[in-house]
Design an enzyme around this catalytic site. Structure first.
Site, mmCIF file in Angstrom:
data_model
loop_
_atom_site.group_PDB
_atom_site.id
_atom_site.type_symbol
_atom_site.label_atom_id
_atom_site.label_comp_id
_atom_site.label_asym_id
_atom_site.label_seq_id
_atom_site.Cartn_x
_atom_site.Cartn_y
_atom_site.Cartn_z
ATOM 1 N N VAL A 94 2.560 36.474 -3.925
ATOM 2 C CA VAL A 94 3.335 37.696 -3.742
ATOM 3 C C VAL A 94 3.193 38.645 -4.931
ATOM 4 C CG1 VAL A 94 5.526 36.968 -4.803
ATOM 5 C CG2 VAL A 94 5.559 38.519 -2.833
ATOM 6 N N SER A 95 2.711 38.133 -6.056
ATOM 7 C CA SER A 95 2.668 38.923 -7.290
ATOM 8 C C SER A 95 1.324 39.614 -7.481
ATOM 9 C CB SER A 95 2.928 38.020 -8.503
ATOM 10 O OG SER A 95 2.607 38.695 -9.709
ATOM 11 N N PRO A 96 1.316 40.954 -7.565
ATOM 12 C CA PRO A 96 0.056 41.646 -7.845
ATOM 13 C C PRO A 96 -0.475 41.338 -9.234
ATOM 14 C CG PRO A 96 1.891 43.189 -7.965
ATOM 15 C CD PRO A 96 2.446 41.907 -7.433
ATOM 16 N N ALA A 115 -0.232 38.433 -10.716
ATOM 17 C CA ALA A 115 -0.907 37.144 -10.610
ATOM 18 C C ALA A 115 -2.307 37.328 -10.038
ATOM 19 C CB ALA A 115 -0.093 36.184 -9.751
#
Length: 212
Positions: free
Chosen positions: A11-13, A15
């Protein structure tokens, strides 16, 4: 050879960008990476925090900053049609392709690019079905074993002091965020600063705590 545990959530850009940049950031060094999916939302709940996309003004800034950062790094990135999306299906699918709570680089890359390239809805059932067909997991993503691995990964990360993604953990040191990649490289190169009083005493400051 140093072993880096990379705690990630699709979900994390940040990451995604860190995943794309890691080989370049550590070029020339001898290292191995262990990719461990975790549930970022569970970390937020544990620490009593809202996610960046749950605060309207911060959400707007985050997307702009992410797009700018991707542009400056030369990494293709398209905001998903819906964000934040529920990443559980992606996390479990990835783990179902791995073992022991770990996944390989191909699986991580495929799932990250599903979420962050093309601008589609990462949680769309048809797209998820296509992704599952492409990855052909050896285990049932909805099975008890896979669900337990995700919980165990997340619980272990929280117990180790991880509070967000991406986080890189090596030799008891944790490096949070895309912008921590230069610090991670310096540590792996043996910079003595990471065993100095500045590193060890940085969090030992008194401060005012909000009462409510």
């Amino acid at each position: 050879m140093k072993r880096i545990v990379f705690h990630l959530d699709f979900v994390s850009p940040y990451a995604f960008l860190a995943f794309e940049q890691l080989p370049r950031a550590l070029e020339g060094l001898s290292w191995e990476v262990e990719l461990r999916p975790v549930l970022f939302a569970a970390m937020l709940r544990h620490h009593g925090q809202l996610g960046p996309a749950e605060i309207p003004a911060k959400r707007e800034w985050t997307y702009r900053q992410v797009l700018w950062t991707a542009r400056t790094l030369g990494v293709p990135l398209h905001l998903p049609a819906v964000h934040p999306f529920n990443p559980l299906s992606l996390l479990r699918l990835a783990l179902a392709c791995g073992e022991g709570g770990r996944i390989n680089r191909y699986v991580a890359e495929t799932v990250f690019r599903h979420a962050w390239l093309g601008g589609g809805d990462a949680a769309d059932p048809q797209r998820l079905a296509g992704l599952r067909s492409q990855l052909a997991p050896a285990r049932d993503p909805d099975g008890a074993q896979v669900k337990a691995e995700l919980r165990a990964n997340t619980d272990a990360a929280i117990a180790a002091g991880v509070f967000g993604v991406p986080t890189f953990e090596v030799d008891g040191h944790r490096f949070w965020g895309l912008d921590a990649l230069p610090m991670l490289r310096a540590f792996l190169e043996g910079d003595a600063w990471f065993d100095s009083p500045q590193w060890h005493e940085a969090g030992a400051r008194p401060g005012v705590r909000r009462s409510g």
